[in-house]
Scaffold this motif. Sequence first.
Motif, PDB file in Angstrom:
ATOM      1  N   CYS A 144      -5.244  18.438  35.556  1.00 41.22           N
ATOM      2  CA  CYS A 144      -5.790  17.093  35.342  1.00 41.22           C
ATOM      3  C   CYS A 144      -5.705  16.726  33.860  1.00 41.22           C
ATOM      4  CB  CYS A 144      -7.242  17.015  35.827  1.00 41.22           C
ATOM      5  SG  CYS A 144      -8.368  18.063  34.887  1.00 41.22           S
ATOM      6  N   VAL A 145      -5.990  15.474  33.563  1.00 40.55           N
ATOM      7  CA  VAL A 145      -6.001  15.009  32.170  1.00 40.55           C
ATOM      8  C   VAL A 145      -7.362  14.375  31.900  1.00 40.55           C
ATOM      9  CG1 VAL A 145      -4.792  13.678  30.392  1.00 40.55           C
ATOM     10  CG2 VAL A 145      -3.556  14.392  32.449  1.00 40.55           C
ATOM     11  N   VAL A 146      -7.947  14.688  30.747  1.00 40.46           N
ATOM     12  CA  VAL A 146      -9.237  14.102  30.370  1.00 40.46           C
ATOM     13  C   VAL A 146      -9.007  13.210  29.149  1.00 40.46           C
ATOM     14  CG1 VAL A 146     -11.650  14.584  29.811  1.00 40.46           C
ATOM     15  CG2 VAL A 146     -10.354  16.226  31.178  1.00 40.46           C
ATOM     16  N   GLU A 147      -9.589  12.008  29.189  1.00 42.35           N
ATOM     17  CA  GLU A 147      -9.331  11.012  28.135  1.00 42.35           C
ATOM     18  C   GLU A 147     -10.573  10.747  27.291  1.00 42.35           C
ATOM     19  OE1 GLU A 147      -7.159   7.530  30.157  1.00 42.35           O
ATOM     20  OE2 GLU A 147      -7.931   8.763  31.784  1.00 42.35           O
ATOM     21  N   LEU A 148     -10.370  10.541  26.015  1.00 42.67           N
ATOM     22  CA  LEU A 148     -11.480  10.163  25.125  1.00 42.67           C
ATOM     23  C   LEU A 148     -10.922   9.235  24.037  1.00 42.67           C
ATOM     24  CD1 LEU A 148     -14.485  10.503  24.572  1.00 42.67           C
ATOM     25  CD2 LEU A 148     -13.952  12.510  23.199  1.00 42.67           C
ATOM     26  N   GLY A 149     -10.794   7.954  24.386  1.00 41.80           N
ATOM     27  CA  GLY A 149     -10.276   6.972  23.439  1.00 41.80           C
ATOM     28  C   GLY A 149      -8.850   7.286  23.038  1.00 41.80           C
ATOM     29  N   ALA A 150      -8.642   7.578  21.761  1.00 38.70           N
ATOM     30  CA  ALA A 150      -7.291   7.828  21.248  1.00 38.70           C
ATOM     31  C   ALA A 150      -6.806   9.239  21.538  1.00 38.70           C
ATOM     32  CB  ALA A 150      -7.280   7.572  19.737  1.00 38.70           C
ATOM     33  N   ARG A 151      -7.607  10.023  22.234  1.00 44.71           N
ATOM     34  CA  ARG A 151      -7.324  11.441  22.446  1.00 44.71           C
ATOM     35  C   ARG A 151      -7.273  11.734  23.951  1.00 44.71           C
ATOM     36  NH1 ARG A 151      -8.888  15.366  18.988  1.00 44.71           N
ATOM     37  NH2 ARG A 151     -10.171  13.995  17.745  1.00 44.71           N
ATOM     38  N   ALA A 152      -6.352  12.603  24.353  1.00 41.55           N
ATOM     39  CA  ALA A 152      -6.335  13.050  25.748  1.00 41.55           C
ATOM     40  C   ALA A 152      -5.918  14.507  25.774  1.00 41.55           C
ATOM     41  CB  ALA A 152      -5.362  12.217  26.572  1.00 41.55           C
ATOM     42  N   GLU A 153      -6.348  15.201  26.814  1.00 42.19           N
ATOM     43  CA  GLU A 153      -6.048  16.626  26.896  1.00 42.19           C
ATOM     44  C   GLU A 153      -5.776  16.976  28.349  1.00 42.19           C
ATOM     45  OE1 GLU A 153      -8.226  18.936  24.289  1.00 42.19           O
ATOM     46  OE2 GLU A 153      -7.316  20.800  25.008  1.00 42.19           O
ATOM     47  N   TYR A 154      -4.666  17.707  28.603  1.00 40.77           N
ATOM     48  CA  TYR A 154      -4.432  18.140  29.984  1.00 40.77           C
ATOM     49  C   TYR A 154      -4.989  19.537  30.175  1.00 40.77           C
ATOM     50  CZ  TYR A 154      -0.166  20.219  27.944  1.00 40.77           C
ATOM     51  OH  TYR A 154       0.704  20.920  27.165  1.00 40.77           O
ATOM     52  N   ARG A 155      -5.482  19.779  31.402  1.00 46.31           N
ATOM     53  CA  ARG A 155      -6.165  21.031  31.727  1.00 46.31           C
ATOM     54  C   ARG A 155      -5.539  21.641  32.960  1.00 46.31           C
ATOM     55  NH1 ARG A 155     -10.620  22.009  29.555  1.00 46.31           N
ATOM     56  NH2 ARG A 155      -9.437  23.898  29.225  1.00 46.31           N
ATOM     57  N   PHE A 156      -5.597  22.963  33.026  1.00 47.69           N
ATOM     58  CA  PHE A 156      -5.026  23.651  34.180  1.00 47.69           C
ATOM     59  C   PHE A 156      -6.099  23.814  35.259  1.00 47.69           C
ATOM     60  CE2 PHE A 156      -2.807  25.586  30.370  1.00 47.69           C
ATOM     61  CZ  PHE A 156      -1.770  24.665  30.404  1.00 47.69           C
ATOM     62  N   ALA A 157      -6.654  22.719  35.676  1.00 46.49           N
ATOM     63  CA  ALA A 157      -7.695  22.698  36.707  1.00 46.49           C
ATOM     64  C   ALA A 157      -7.564  21.364  37.437  1.00 46.49           C
ATOM     65  CB  ALA A 157      -9.079  22.801  36.075  1.00 46.49           C
ATOM     66  N   PRO A 158      -7.860  21.339  38.757  1.00 46.23           N
ATOM     67  CA  PRO A 158      -7.677  20.079  39.499  1.00 46.23           C
ATOM     68  C   PRO A 158      -8.683  19.002  39.100  1.00 46.23           C
ATOM     69  CG  PRO A 158      -8.514  21.842  40.933  1.00 46.23           C
ATOM     70  CD  PRO A 158      -8.227  22.470  39.617  1.00 46.23           C
ATOM     71  N   GLU A 159      -9.870  19.438  38.673  1.00 43.84           N
ATOM     72  CA  GLU A 159     -10.917  18.481  38.265  1.00 43.84           C
ATOM     73  C   GLU A 159     -11.340  18.811  36.850  1.00 43.84           C
ATOM     74  OE1 GLU A 159     -12.063  16.014  40.032  1.00 43.84           O
ATOM     75  OE2 GLU A 159     -10.862  16.564  41.801  1.00 43.84           O
ATOM     76  N   PRO A 160     -11.755  17.818  36.060  1.00 40.51           N
ATOM     77  CA  PRO A 160     -12.211  18.110  34.699  1.00 40.51           C
ATOM     78  C   PRO A 160     -13.386  19.092  34.703  1.00 40.51           C
ATOM     79  CG  PRO A 160     -11.950  15.752  35.014  1.00 40.51           C
ATOM     80  CD  PRO A 160     -11.764  16.386  36.359  1.00 40.51           C
ATOM     81  N   PRO A 161     -13.322  20.159  33.914  1.00 42.66           N
ATOM     82  CA  PRO A 161     -14.462  21.071  33.809  1.00 42.66           C
ATOM     83  C   PRO A 161     -15.697  20.320  33.304  1.00 42.66           C
ATOM     84  CG  PRO A 161     -12.510  22.017  32.784  1.00 42.66           C
ATOM     85  CD  PRO A 161     -12.185  20.599  33.102  1.00 42.66           C
ATOM     86  N   ARG A 162     -16.868  20.759  33.762  1.00 41.44           N
ATOM     87  CA  ARG A 162     -18.087  20.042  33.329  1.00 41.44           C
ATOM     88  C   ARG A 162     -18.952  20.850  32.362  1.00 41.44           C
ATOM     89  NH1 ARG A 162     -22.174  21.784  36.141  1.00 41.44           N
ATOM     90  NH2 ARG A 162     -23.537  20.067  35.546  1.00 41.44           N
ATOM     91  N   THR A 163     -18.549  22.085  32.078  1.00 36.92           N
ATOM     92  CA  THR A 163     -19.263  22.872  31.060  1.00 36.92           C
ATOM     93  C   THR A 163     -18.232  23.595  30.197  1.00 36.92           C
ATOM     94  OG1 THR A 163     -19.314  24.907  32.357  1.00 36.92           O
ATOM     95  CG2 THR A 163     -21.147  23.378  32.692  1.00 36.92           C
ATOM     96  N   GLY A 164     -18.705  24.125  29.077  1.00 34.94           N
ATOM     97  CA  GLY A 164     -17.824  24.918  28.224  1.00 34.94           C
ATOM     98  C   GLY A 164     -17.310  26.147  28.954  1.00 34.94           C
ATOM     99  N   ALA A 165     -18.178  26.792  29.729  1.00 29.60           N
ATOM    100  CA  ALA A 165     -17.773  28.011  30.442  1.00 29.60           C
ATOM    101  C   ALA A 165     -16.680  27.701  31.459  1.00 29.60           C
ATOM    102  CB  ALA A 165     -18.974  28.640  31.137  1.00 29.60           C
ATOM    103  N   GLU A 166     -16.875  26.615  32.217  1.00 31.88           N
ATOM    104  CA  GLU A 166     -15.839  26.242  33.196  1.00 31.88           C
ATOM    105  C   GLU A 166     -14.534  25.950  32.484  1.00 31.88           C
ATOM    106  OE1 GLU A 166     -18.748  23.890  36.347  1.00 31.88           O
ATOM    107  OE2 GLU A 166     -16.857  22.933  35.769  1.00 31.88           O
ATOM    108  N   SER A 167     -14.652  25.319  31.345  1.00 31.69           N
ATOM    109  CA  SER A 167     -13.453  24.936  30.607  1.00 31.69           C
ATOM    110  C   SER A 167     -12.751  26.166  30.030  1.00 31.69           C
ATOM    111  CB  SER A 167     -13.854  23.965  29.494  1.00 31.69           C
ATOM    112  OG  SER A 167     -12.765  23.219  29.106  1.00 31.69           O
ATOM    113  N   ALA A 168     -13.538  27.095  29.504  1.00 33.90           N
ATOM    114  CA  ALA A 168     -12.947  28.328  28.947  1.00 33.90           C
ATOM    115  C   ALA A 168     -12.241  29.104  30.060  1.00 33.90           C
ATOM    116  CB  ALA A 168     -14.033  29.184  28.302  1.00 33.90           C
ATOM    117  N   ALA A 169     -12.803  29.037  31.268  1.00 34.40           N
ATOM    118  CA  ALA A 169     -12.255  29.838  32.372  1.00 34.40           C
ATOM    119  C   ALA A 169     -10.876  29.357  32.810  1.00 34.40           C
ATOM    120  CB  ALA A 169     -13.229  29.809  33.554  1.00 34.40           C
TER     121      ALA A 169
END
Length: 448
Positions: free
Chosen positions: A368-393
């Motif tokens: 998935c891709v997460v957007e924050l104004g002028a910044r975006a980041e793609y992640r290797f997860a189907p849904e945006p992680p909702r915590t730091g731990a989920e994101s690190a995983a």
Amino acid sequence: MRAPLSSLLAEERARFAAEHPRSAAAHAEATPHLLGGVPMPWMAKWAGGFPVYLAEAHGARVVDLDGHEYADLCLGDTGAMAGHSPRPTVDAVRERLEARGGATVMLPTEDAAWVGAELARRFGVPQWQFTLTATDANRFALRFCRQLTGRRKVLVFSWCYHGSVDETFVVLEDGRPRAREGLVGAAVDPTETTAVVEFNDLPALEAALTGQEIACVLAEPALTNIGIVLPEPGFWDGVRAACSRTGTLLIIDETHTLSAGPGGCTRAWGLEPDLVTLGKAIGGGVPIGAYGVSKAVAERMAADTEGDYEDAGGVGGTLAGNALSLAAARATLADVLTADAFARMTALQERFTAGVRATIARHGLPWCVVELGARAEYRFAPEPPRTGAESAAVADTELEDYLHLAVLNRGVLITPFHNMALMSPATTEAEVDRHTEAFADAVAALVS
Ligand SMILES: Cc1ncc(COP(=O)(O)O)c(C=O)c1O
């Protein structure tokens, strides 16, 4: 999909080495006299095995020593969010440094007051001072909060990053705090100085603040350094209320989340911090950090007869607030990182995101891709992680290295420790499209 990854990475590394002989030679020459071969440890993190050496950078284009030109979506990991060498900033720096003279004089300039007023207008807290880095702004903000509340501990969110600030290198593991792995020479175990909870876990934050031992919460409005993790609806209202209820001060670090707009997330989302910190982009490439305080905090500081806020109280820096940084910041805020520029940058981010999403959809990838104004980041997860731990995983170093290097070999720079793209006022649609094509190519090789 994963079987060929290591060989694909090896192929990209071989291509990188073959196409960058001058960078390789410069790196070999530098290595005897630069620790780790680089002027700054992070510069060793580029996936090619040695860094690309800079020759020139203008706007959102970088040219390396071997003559390759890149669309730069890394932008100095936000330090160059205003674009490289924006004309108004260059003119202001030349005027200060050359025509008028006096880069650092230990005297204030009128630019400082202008920048303070502009940051007050953008972020809503009225009084500001300056440092050379966002790290220092955070360090000083933590000191102020401990001093004013008489409480020793601070609270951060797990997997946060706020610069090289001792208190912040702590994560939650199986519900228990621990120091970040590899922490170098810590004077004190950060679990002694710092409470830590997961981002978006309001009950845990409320529980941690209940004992009234926490001086302040230091937080990015959205985590941006472990991928982007956005707040859930109501989270910030809850954090603000819990802080107010327990006499805990709230420091919002807008260093990266400034991407959300001219006043960062603070303005875009109506946050009500007691202190705001930032740095990086606002000097247009010239080092500067800043901290702003609410009227109430300023009054408490003025009334505090014990803290030495002027000399040897642990807050300061000889070159902090220097005339050159402030001339650069004034020009950058007045003429480069304007409201119109943010609107264009956000539209470019949406173009970038649409391009990445099209590739993800084409191959049915669980990303998935997460957007924050002028910044975006793609992640290797189907849904945006909702915590730091989920994101690190969901981080995958080998996959990240492959994608970073593959797009680099196709003429696009993204920050080595993020899957993030950032738009500057100088970024063009053609530069965004170059990434779309490079990413599509790199992913096609991966899934074939
Ligand atoms: C949110 C945040 N705050 C502060 C900093 C520190 O910035 P600097 O390294 O310029 O001091 C960073 C650096 O990445 C950051 O991401």
